[in-house]
Design a protein around this motif. Structure first.
Motif, PDB file in Angstrom:
ATOM      1  N   GLY A   1       0.780  -1.280  -0.037  1.00 19.40           N
ATOM      2  CA  GLY A   1      -0.085  -0.151   0.010  1.00 19.40           C
ATOM      3  C   GLY A   1       0.756   1.093   0.160  1.00 19.40           C
ATOM      4  O   GLY A   1       0.644   2.112  -0.824  1.00 19.40           O
ATOM      5  N   PRO A   2       1.732   1.497   0.969  1.00 20.90           N
ATOM      6  CA  PRO A   2       2.783   2.642   0.763  1.00 20.90           C
ATOM      7  C   PRO A   2       3.481   2.857  -0.344  1.00 20.90           C
ATOM      8  O   PRO A   2       3.658   3.841  -0.859  1.00 20.90           O
ATOM      9  CB  PRO A   2       3.702   2.376   1.907  1.00 20.90           C
ATOM     10  N   GLU A   3       3.918   1.683  -1.069  1.00 24.37           N
ATOM     11  CA  GLU A   3       4.459   1.770  -2.321  1.00 24.37           C
ATOM     12  C   GLU A   3       3.750   2.435  -3.260  1.00 24.37           C
ATOM     13  O   GLU A   3       3.970   3.070  -4.249  1.00 24.37           O
ATOM     14  CB  GLU A   3       4.948   0.454  -2.653  1.00 24.37           C
ATOM     15  N   GLN A   4       2.492   2.002  -3.331  1.00 32.56           N
ATOM     16  CA  GLN A   4       1.237   2.488  -4.344  1.00 32.56           C
ATOM     17  C   GLN A   4       1.311   3.811  -4.015  1.00 32.56           C
ATOM     18  O   GLN A   4       0.634   4.541  -5.144  1.00 32.56           O
ATOM     19  CB  GLN A   4       0.257   1.458  -4.175  1.00 32.56           C
ATOM     20  N   GLU A   5       1.254   4.220  -2.832  1.00 36.82           N
ATOM     21  CA  GLU A   5       0.663   5.569  -2.504  1.00 36.82           C
ATOM     22  C   GLU A   5       1.936   6.658  -2.623  1.00 36.82           C
ATOM     23  O   GLU A   5       1.825   7.928  -2.569  1.00 36.82           O
ATOM     24  CB  GLU A   5       0.139   5.888  -1.276  1.00 36.82           C
TER      25      GLU A   5
ATOM     26  N   SER B   1       5.203   9.052  -3.845  1.00 36.31           N
ATOM     27  CA  SER B   1       5.825   9.637  -5.042  1.00 36.31           C
ATOM     28  C   SER B   1       6.982   9.219  -5.952  1.00 36.31           C
ATOM     29  O   SER B   1       8.018   8.710  -4.980  1.00 36.31           O
ATOM     30  CB  SER B   1       6.014  11.020  -4.641  1.00 36.31           C
TER      31      SER B   1
ATOM     32  N   ASP C   1       5.861  10.555 -11.478  1.00 34.31           N
ATOM     33  CA  ASP C   1       4.658  11.032 -11.401  1.00 34.31           C
ATOM     34  C   ASP C   1       4.756  12.411 -12.104  1.00 34.31           C
ATOM     35  O   ASP C   1       3.583  13.083 -12.526  1.00 34.31           O
ATOM     36  CB  ASP C   1       4.549  11.250  -9.926  1.00 34.31           C
TER      37      ASP C   1
ATOM     38  N   GLU D   1      -3.181   7.715 -14.198  1.00 33.77           N
ATOM     39  CA  GLU D   1      -3.172   6.444 -13.063  1.00 33.77           C
ATOM     40  C   GLU D   1      -1.934   5.840 -13.144  1.00 33.77           C
ATOM     41  O   GLU D   1      -1.150   6.057 -13.927  1.00 33.77           O
ATOM     42  CB  GLU D   1      -4.169   5.867 -13.530  1.00 33.77           C
TER      43      GLU D   1
ATOM     44  N   THR E   1       1.669   0.128 -10.119  1.00 29.71           N
ATOM     45  CA  THR E   1       2.936  -0.271  -9.501  1.00 29.71           C
ATOM     46  C   THR E   1       3.281  -1.723  -9.401  1.00 29.71           C
ATOM     47  O   THR E   1       2.438  -2.559  -9.038  1.00 29.71           O
ATOM     48  CB  THR E   1       2.673   0.345  -7.964  1.00 29.71           C
TER      49      THR E   1
ATOM     50  N   LYS F   1       6.981   1.961 -11.150  1.00 25.13           N
ATOM     51  CA  LYS F   1       5.839   2.529 -11.332  1.00 25.13           C
ATOM     52  C   LYS F   1       5.731   3.190 -12.727  1.00 25.13           C
ATOM     53  O   LYS F   1       6.642   3.753 -13.289  1.00 25.13           O
ATOM     54  CB  LYS F   1       5.544   3.845 -10.188  1.00 25.13           C
TER      55      LYS F   1
END
Length: 176
Positions: free
Chosen positions: A12-16, A18, A22, A30, A33, A133
């Protein structure tokens, strides 16, 4: 289970978090990841990432027209530089041992929309974490959105193979 094709192996933290990619795609966008732990030193894994400038390391019969990606480190690769080909992308930035980031060239962005990628290495005890990402432009018609969804699934299949191949080769080389 993630049915969108947007995530494989990432927390989860890797998906969120930066990433350098980006900033390369305008909103709305979108992210997809993918991540894997590799039991090899970060420097060695980065050498394998550099080889993505010459080979895809996924399903060679699809991505590389049947040629085989090298299974040994190639000596004498050109130094990384902005504008250099990196898979289907062009390098925009990099930091040795840490990341390689690229963006789709204009001719491909016209067909697929803006896209960018960052391959990020983070040290872990006994190895490193490779997080990738992909950021894709999220605007467009229903047809564009459907194409992007299919592209996310295709990318997931190809990148999963790529990351597992790089993991296998780096771990093999990392054994003393």
């Amino acid at each position: 289970m993630n049915l969108s094709g947007r995530v494989w192996g990432a927390t989860g933290p890797e998906q969120e978090a930066s990433y350098p990619c980006d900033l390369l795609v305008g909103a709305p966008a979108e992210g997809w990841t993918r991540a894997v732990d590799i039991a090899a030193p970060t420097g060695l894994v980065f050498r394998w990432l550099r080889q993505l400038t010459i080979a895809p390391y996924s399903y060679d019969w699809i991505d590389f027209r049947g040629r085989k990606s090298p299974h040994t480190l190639v000596e004498g690769l050109p130094e990384l530089a902005p504008g250099q080909p990196f898979l289907v992308f062009e390098i925009t930035s990099f930091e040795s041992g840490t990341h390689i980031t690229g963006v789709l060239p204009a001719r491909l962005a016209e067909r697929h929309g803006q896209m960018a990628v960052s391959y990020i290495l983070r040290p872990l005890d006994g190895g490193c974490r490779l997080v990738v990402k992909v950021v894709a432009e999220a605007k467009g018609s229903l047809a564009h959105r459907l194409r992007r969804r299919l592209l996310a699934w295709g990318d997931l299949v190809m990148m999963r193979k790529q990351l597992l191949t790089l993991k296998k080769l780096a771990e093999r080389d990392g054994v003393a």
